[in-house]
Write a protein that holds these residues in place. Structure first.
Motif, PDB file in Angstrom:
ATOM      1  N   VAL A  54       0.845  -1.197   0.000  1.00 26.27           N
ATOM      2  CA  VAL A  54       0.000   0.000   0.000  1.00 26.27           C
ATOM      3  C   VAL A  54       0.877   1.241   0.000  1.00 26.27           C
ATOM      4  CG1 VAL A  54      -1.624   1.346   1.368  1.00 26.27           C
ATOM      5  CG2 VAL A  54      -2.005  -1.072   1.052  1.00 26.27           C
ATOM      6  N   TYR A  57       2.563   1.753  -3.441  1.00 23.17           N
ATOM      7  CA  TYR A  57       1.747   2.283  -4.524  1.00 23.17           C
ATOM      8  C   TYR A  57       1.382   3.738  -4.283  1.00 23.17           C
ATOM      9  CZ  TYR A  57       1.446  -2.361  -6.496  1.00 23.17           C
ATOM     10  OH  TYR A  57       1.757  -3.559  -7.064  1.00 23.17           O
ATOM     11  N   ILE A  60       4.169   5.980  -5.287  1.00 26.20           N
ATOM     12  CA  ILE A  60       4.567   5.720  -6.669  1.00 26.20           C
ATOM     13  C   ILE A  60       5.830   4.867  -6.777  1.00 26.20           C
ATOM     14  CG2 ILE A  60       3.340   7.574  -7.835  1.00 26.20           C
ATOM     15  CD1 ILE A  60       5.728   9.334  -7.575  1.00 26.20           C
ATOM     16  N   ARG A  61       5.885   3.834  -5.957  1.00 24.76           N
ATOM     17  CA  ARG A  61       6.965   2.856  -6.052  1.00 24.76           C
ATOM     18  C   ARG A  61       6.344   1.498  -6.338  1.00 24.76           C
ATOM     19  NH1 ARG A  61       8.990   1.519  -1.223  1.00 24.76           N
ATOM     20  NH2 ARG A  61       7.430   2.514   0.063  1.00 24.76           N
ATOM     21  N   LEU A  62       7.197   0.489  -6.458  1.00 25.72           N
ATOM     22  CA  LEU A  62       6.681  -0.863  -6.697  1.00 25.72           C
ATOM     23  C   LEU A  62       6.584  -1.675  -5.419  1.00 25.72           C
ATOM     24  CD1 LEU A  62       8.521  -1.872  -9.947  1.00 25.72           C
ATOM     25  CD2 LEU A  62       6.078  -1.661  -9.649  1.00 25.72           C
ATOM     26  N   ASN A  65       9.201  -6.891  -4.611  1.00 23.18           N
ATOM     27  CA  ASN A  65       8.741  -7.672  -5.764  1.00 23.18           C
ATOM     28  C   ASN A  65       9.784  -8.674  -6.223  1.00 23.18           C
ATOM     29  OD1 ASN A  65      10.590  -5.934  -6.747  1.00 23.18           O
ATOM     30  ND2 ASN A  65       9.415  -5.275  -8.510  1.00 23.18           N
ATOM     31  N   ARG A  66      10.751  -8.990  -5.359  1.00 21.67           N
ATOM     32  CA  ARG A  66      11.807  -9.895  -5.815  1.00 21.67           C
ATOM     33  C   ARG A  66      11.737 -11.265  -5.149  1.00 21.67           C
ATOM     34  NH1 ARG A  66      15.553  -7.262  -9.193  1.00 21.67           N
ATOM     35  NH2 ARG A  66      14.190  -5.725 -10.123  1.00 21.67           N
TER      36      ARG A  66
END
Lengths: 359, 156, 372
Positions: A54, A57, A60-62, A65-66
């Motif tokens: 949350v 987003y 404005i980042r991701l 996710n790795r």
């Protein structure tokens, strides 16, 4: 249709058939304990991941996710890291209280779980004063925080703990008052009775404006009570480094962290129970067909859906607003929330007496 | 009136808070606004003027343009460049100063571009590399002229 | 809200070290604060943790070389610092800078100022507990950094100014990119207002906090937005214009309240003012040389030379004493951060801990600038 209620019922019957009642109770207690701890672990992982996504987003980042698919294993990896880290105890600390504090906070978070009804007939403890129990037990967590702040022998920790004490004690009042509005309308403190009273519509819709006001007050108060931004003065990163848990590391820090998220879950569960009908599906008065369709969605889905919507709301607050100052925080409570909540309580009482709400 | 003012305050408070939440809510639901570049997967294309490190240009015949005049060494504010010269025997029998080793200390360099501006023969230039981390600091001390290279014809 | 005067006895009061490693100080600054409960009795800044003796270093560097080191002082307005140094050397050598170079310099200065203020906005919001604006600020700042990288060759410590002009000509894409950026930024600055400026919690944290009167601010030597927020005109771009600022049509925004919110608004207005300066210049870059012809070895005549420029934080002064040699005899930099920090104690007394962080945020301190 297989429901959780059936499973627990049949388990109980199977156990009772072969064992005596004391042993059955003992086994059931163990099962319940394991379930609660498992729920804790899963909640910790899910909520931390949710918070990170949350915030990412909104910023404005991701976000993570790795590790694992879309970063789902990130919090598990972090927990592993915290587990193998050394848990330091500062030299000047009161060692007993220092080590006890995270446990107190954790145990309190676990205790509040007891009267929550997850779905129909699936409740650890059907106590007739459920709401009172929750608001009474939840205020114990401040002792854990004060303990942590005092025992750390650190000025930042102590300032954080004192702030937290002032904050939780004051916001308890308006949270309690907004809970009481629902209790007045229902006429019972039992969680099951409250849910049953929302068979034909949730209180947030049935109760006109007073219930909405009390819902808003409830959300603000529980945000403050769980030490979340914009009321995170106890931790206030830019002021007090990490507040009351500055000196904690490793798993003991993780306990505080986990307790924070579990507390959010629990207060949101209470909020969902009181204002959004708990596991009760969305029903509209006499629309039989519509209500029937809604019943097909299991209660547990409804309940968790409501809880996570509320949690998202609280996270949304955190990533939008700046932090309040300590005097403003207390001003907000004593000059705004508490008078409004009291006035609102009066209105609700009148409403309950005159029966002026959708039945 | 007191009550009216009170309500107005509460209203404007809520409005300002909600407008902030609307903005963050917009960013939450509009993922096209995300600006993250996933670095090892997405490599950056550096601008042609980007100053990454000093390199010496060599042509295909392994010839460079450095005469060993030490103008860059003098221009450098941090003693990043050390030029070692040697006496080379010219075909006509005269001895001439020539470049032996161009030592470049990347760990001292601030990429100020003064050496490149000082060079009279355009022998050195800035490369667009940016991944300079190494495990041993000695690896940052570099010898810029390629082994066996010599001065290009006609460069004075 | 005004706080009562608090007694300043040392008896039983809490003394806290904020820093040198602390999230609020944006670097290695050390504040020793004396507290009575949550109320601050005294703030005592301890400096020197990032002292690199830049002034002494400059004494052994030539007039071309020493400019780069000033980028490391106030790294957020590196360009403007370099500009001040270049001006001082040009004053000594009496170099006439070409018109094109002047315009390029001013454009770069204003872009730097925008970048610095944008970063300040994000960091300031983070100080008062809102974490999201920091990332939004970096989105815009990255665009400026990209523009800088294309033309100057570096993102933060550009070293683009040289005595007599600038190091290289503008990149062919520069004008287009700056125009795109200004158009984009004008939409985003309104978002800044929605997110932070109009936020009630933020205003509550800022209004009436850290008040300093104009007379006090002057006597502490504050400059830049801190002094202008008290209503004192002190913009060097207006007072002693350099490199063509006198030809530009821009206003010097002034707030009068002197509190944290006034300093905040002051910087937000300066952001818009900088955008309008860029607007005026971007279409009118004259043709010509980007650098004046200078000798290979610069030697300043014997004497003293002073130049001053307006950085994002205030007045930056360069004072060179030359004995006629290759290197300066003595150099002194008047950095704005040091004097602005001096007023911190005055502003923070009687406020809460949370306010201290907010006040430091509005002072826009860059620690290497204070220590040099």
């Amino acid at each position: 249709m297989i429901s959780i209620e059936h499973i627990s019922q049949s388990l109980h019957e199977a156990l009772s058939a072969s064992l005596n009642s004391t042993l059955v109770l003992l086994i059931e207690m163990v099962i319940a304990g394991v379930l609660v701890i498992a729920l804790f672990a899963v909640l910790g992982l899910v909520l931390v991941f949710m918070e990170r996504k949350v915030s990412a987003y909104i910023q404005i980042r991701l976000g993570p996710n790795r590790v694992g698919y879309q970063g789902f294993a990130q919090t598990a990896a972090d927990t592993l890291k915290l587990l193998i880290k050394e848990g330091l105890t500062p030299d000047g600390a009161d060692k007993f209280l220092f080590n006890l504090a995270p446990l107190v906070v954790m145990v309190v978070a676990m205790l509040i779980m007891a009267p929550i009804a997850f779905t129909k007939g699936f409740q650890l403890w059907d106590i007739n004063i459920g709401v009172l129990y929750v608001s009474a037990v939840s205020s114990i967590s401040v002792i854990g925080i004060l303990m942590a702040g005092w025992a750390s022998n650190n000025k930042y920790s102590m300032l954080g703990a004192m702030r937290s004490g002032a904050q939780i004690v004051s916001y308890e009042l308006s949270a309690g008052l907004s809970v009481i509005t629902i209790v007045i309308l229902v006429g019972s403190l039992s969680i099951n009775d409250i849910i049953a009273s929302q068979q034909n519509g949730w209180w947030i819709f049935k109760g006109h404006i007073p219930v909405m006001i009390s819902f808003i007050i409830f959300v603000i108060a529980v945000t403050a009570e769980t030490n979340r931004a914009p009321f995170d003065l106890a931790e206030a990163e830019s002021e007090l480094t990490a507040g009351f848990h500055t000196e904690y590391s490793g798993m003991r820090f993780a306990f505080f962290f986990l307790a924070e998220y579990v507390n959010i879950f629990v207060v949101c569960a209470i909020g969902a129970t009181l204002f959004f009908g708990g596991w009760m599906p969305f029903h509209i008065g006499s629309w039989e067909a519509f209500n029937h369709v809604m019943d097909f969605i299991p209660g547990i889905v409804w309940f968790f859906g409501k809880i996570f919507s509320l949690i998202f709301l609280i996270m949304w607050f955190r990533w939008t607003f700046p932090r309040l100052r300590i005097d403003q925080l207390l001003n907000l409570e004593w000059k705004y929330l508490l008078p409004i909540a009291m006035f609102n309580l009066l209105l609700t009482t009148l409403m309950a007496i005159t029966g002026f709400y959708f039945k | 009136m007191f009550i009216v003012d009170y309500i107005k305050t509460v209203y404007s408070t809520c409005k300002s808070l909600l407008s902030g939440m609307r903005l963050t809510g917009y960013y939450f639901f509009h993922h096209k606004e995300i600006i993250t570049q996933q670095y090892p997967d997405v490599r950056l294309v550096m601008a042609e003027r980007f100053r990454g490190e000093v390199v010496m240009t060599h042509d295909e015949k392994n010839e460079h343009r450095c005469t060993g005049c030490t103008a860059c060494e003098l221009a450098c504010p941090n003693a990043t460049i050390k030029i070692v010269t040697k006496q080379e025997l010219q075909p006509d029998g005269k001895k001439k100063k020539a470049l032996d080793t161009f030592v470049y200390h990347l760990e001292l360099c601030t990429m100020c571009n003064l050496c490149i501006m000082a060079c009279p023969t355009d022998a050195i230039k800035m490369a667009q590399t940016y991944e300079h981390s190494v495990f041993d600091r000695n690896q940052l001390t570099k010898k810029l002229n390629a082994p066996g290279s010599k001065l290009m014809e006609g460069v004075e | 809200m005004q706080y009562e005067e608090v007694a300043t006895t040392e008896e039983g009061n809490l003394v806290i070290n904020v820093g040198p490693q602390h999230p609020a100080t944006h670097g290695v600054m050390h504040l020793v604060i004396t507290l009575n409960g949550e109320t601050i009795l005294k703030v005592e800044p301890h400096l020197g943790y990032i002292h690199r003796s830049i002034e002494k270093m400059c004494e052994s560097l030539s007039y071309r070389q020493f400019i780069y080191s000033t980028s490391r002082m106030d790294y957020l307005s590196a360009h403007i610092n370099n500009h001040g140094c270049a001006l001082a050397v040009e004053k000594g050598l009496q170099i006439e800078v070409p018109e094109r170079a002047k315009v390029i310099r001013v454009l770069m200065d204003e872009l730097t100022r925008v970048a610095s203020h944008v970063l300040w906005w994000g960091a300031m919001a983070m100080d008062v507990g809102a974490l999201t604006p920091f990332f939004h600020a970096f989105r815009e700042r990255e665009l400026i950094n990209d523009i800088m990288e294309e033309t100057c060759g570096a993102r933060l410590t550009m070293n683009y100014m040289v005595p007599g002009g600038v190091m290289a000509d503008l990149h062919p894409d520069f004008v287009r990119k700056v125009k795109d950026f200004v158009a984009f930024f004008r939409t985003k600055i309104d978002e800044y207002d929605t997110l932070i400026t109009h936020n009630v919690i933020f205003q509550g944290r800022m209004k009436g906090v850290g008040v300093i009167s104009a007379a006090d601010a002057v006597s502490y030597g504050c400059t830049g937005p801190v002094l202008r927020a008290c209503g004192v005109k002190c913009d060097i771009r207006k007072l002693s214009p350099y490199d063509g600022y006198e030809k530009l049509n821009f206003e010097e925004p002034l707030e009068t309240a002197g509190d944290s919110y006034a300093r905040y608004l002051q910087r937000m207005r300066e952001l818009r003012e900088s955008l309008s300066i860029i607007d005026q210049l971007i279409d009118n870059i004259p043709e010509g040389d980007f650098q004046a012809k200078t000798k290979a070895v610069l030697k300043l005549p014997k004497g003293e030379f002073y130049s001053r420029v307006e950085t994002a934080r205030g007045e930056f002064g360069v004072y060179i004493i030359s004995e006629g040699g290759l290197t300066p005899y003595r150099i002194h930099f008047r950095s704005p951060g040091f004097n602005n920090l001096a007023a911190l104690d005055h502003m923070a007394r009687g406020q809460k801990i949370g306010d201290l962080v907010a006040i430091m945020g509005t002072l826009d301190l860059v620690i290497p600038d204070i220590d040099r």
